[in-house]
Enzyme design. Structure first.
Site, short mmCIF file in Angstrom:
data_model
loop_
_atom_site.label_atom_id
_atom_site.label_comp_id
_atom_site.label_asym_id
_atom_site.label_seq_id
_atom_site.Cartn_x
_atom_site.Cartn_y
_atom_site.Cartn_z
N ARG A 294 4.45 11.00 -2.11
CA ARG A 294 4.27 10.59 -0.72
C ARG A 294 5.52 10.88 0.13
NH1 ARG A 294 4.61 4.39 1.40
NH2 ARG A 294 3.97 4.87 3.51
N HIS B 15 12.75 -2.60 2.06
CA HIS B 15 12.16 -1.32 2.46
C HIS B 15 13.02 -0.19 1.94
CE1 HIS B 15 9.30 -3.34 5.01
NE2 HIS B 15 10.29 -4.09 5.46
N PRO C 163 0.79 -1.23 0.00
CA PRO C 163 0.00 0.00 0.00
C PRO C 163 0.83 1.29 0.00
CG PRO C 163 -0.17 -1.14 2.12
CD PRO C 163 0.49 -2.09 1.16
N ASN C 164 0.32 2.22 -0.78
CA ASN C 164 0.87 3.58 -0.89
C ASN C 164 2.18 3.67 -1.66
OD1 ASN C 164 -1.25 4.89 0.63
ND2 ASN C 164 -0.42 3.85 2.42
N TYR D 21 10.76 9.07 1.29
CA TYR D 21 10.74 8.08 0.21
C TYR D 21 11.29 8.59 -1.12
CZ TYR D 21 7.76 5.67 3.56
OH TYR D 21 7.28 5.05 4.69
N GLU E 7 12.72 -9.46 1.52
CA GLU E 7 11.95 -8.31 2.02
C GLU E 7 12.75 -7.03 1.77
OE1 GLU E 7 11.63 -8.40 6.28
OE2 GLU E 7 10.30 -6.66 6.38
N ARG F 176 12.89 4.31 12.70
CA ARG F 176 11.72 5.19 12.67
C ARG F 176 10.83 4.94 13.91
NH1 ARG F 176 9.17 4.86 6.88
NH2 ARG F 176 7.98 6.61 7.73
N ASN G 175 8.02 -5.61 -0.94
CA ASN G 175 7.91 -4.49 0.01
C ASN G 175 6.44 -4.45 0.40
OD1 ASN G 175 7.82 -2.17 1.49
ND2 ASN G 175 8.97 -0.92 0.03
N ALA H 174 3.11 -0.94 4.85
CA ALA H 174 2.57 -0.97 6.22
C ALA H 174 2.09 -2.36 6.63
CB ALA H 174 1.45 0.04 6.36
C1 DQA Z 1 8.19 0.99 3.90
C2 DQA Z 1 8.30 1.19 5.42
C3 DQA Z 1 6.96 0.94 6.09
O1 DQA Z 1 7.07 1.14 7.49
C4 DQA Z 1 5.91 1.90 5.56
O2 DQA Z 1 4.65 1.62 6.11
C5 DQA Z 1 5.85 1.91 4.07
C6 DQA Z 1 7.09 1.85 3.31
C7 DQA Z 1 9.51 1.36 3.18
O3 DQA Z 1 9.66 0.95 2.04
O4 DQA Z 1 10.34 2.07 3.74
O5 DQA Z 1 4.79 2.09 3.48
O6 DQA Z 1 7.93 -0.37 3.65
#
Ligand code: DQA
Length: 138
Positions: free
Chosen positions: A17, A97, A9-10, A22, A95, A104, A71, A74
């Site tokens: 964003r 990020h 998501p997002n 990011y 995985e 964080r 990825n 959240a």
């Molecule tokens: C994320 C880190 C997560 O905590 C966050 O909710 C994201 C992006 C990252 O790529 O840094 O949406 O996965």
């Protein structure tokens, strides 16, 4: 080697964003560059804001690719269901990020994904994905 990138998501609104966290680049723009850099790998991409769609995509990819870069955004911090799927499939999952969740907020320190994947790469911006592709090719 076929490598499938799955974003949660997002991550479809990267660029707009929270650019201070990011970056200001869209994922689609970055992904074209990633495909160019790793011409020998067959890279494909899926994004969804919906947990169940990510689960179905993981299940489907299992028979069709050699490696998955995930990825879960959240959902990393909430989804036992995605962790169960990773355990159930045979294809190795890395995985990824963009940010470093460990540096964080407290709620980002818990990952349901980390214990069930081959490895985790985080904190290198979008280059985290380059490193994940390399981890499969090396
Ligand atoms: C994320 C880190 C997560 O905590 C966050 O909710 C994201 C992006 C990252 O790529 O840094 O949406 O996965």
């Amino acid at each position: 080697m076929k490598i499938h990138v799955i974003n949660g998501p997002n991550l479809n609104i990267l660029g707009k964003r929270e650019p201070e966290i990011y970056g200001s680049r869209s994922f689609k723009d970055y992904f074209t560059e990633l495909q160019f850099e790793f011409k020998s790998a067959e890279l494909s991409y899926f994004q969804s804001n919906i947990e169940g769609e990510i689960i179905s995509e993981l299940q489907e990819a299992d028979d069709n690719v050699d490696g998955i870069i995930l990825n879960a955004a959240a959902f990393t911090h909430t989804s036992i269901a995605i962790a169960d799927t990773i355990k159930a499939i045979e294809t190795p999952v890395v995985e990824v990020h963009i940010s470093n969740p460990q540096a964080r907020e407290k709620f980002r320190k818990k990952s349901f994904i980390s214990p069930v994947v081959l490895g985790t790469i985080s904190g290198f911006g979008l280059r985290s994905y380059n490193l994940a592709v390399k981890s499969f090719l090396d």
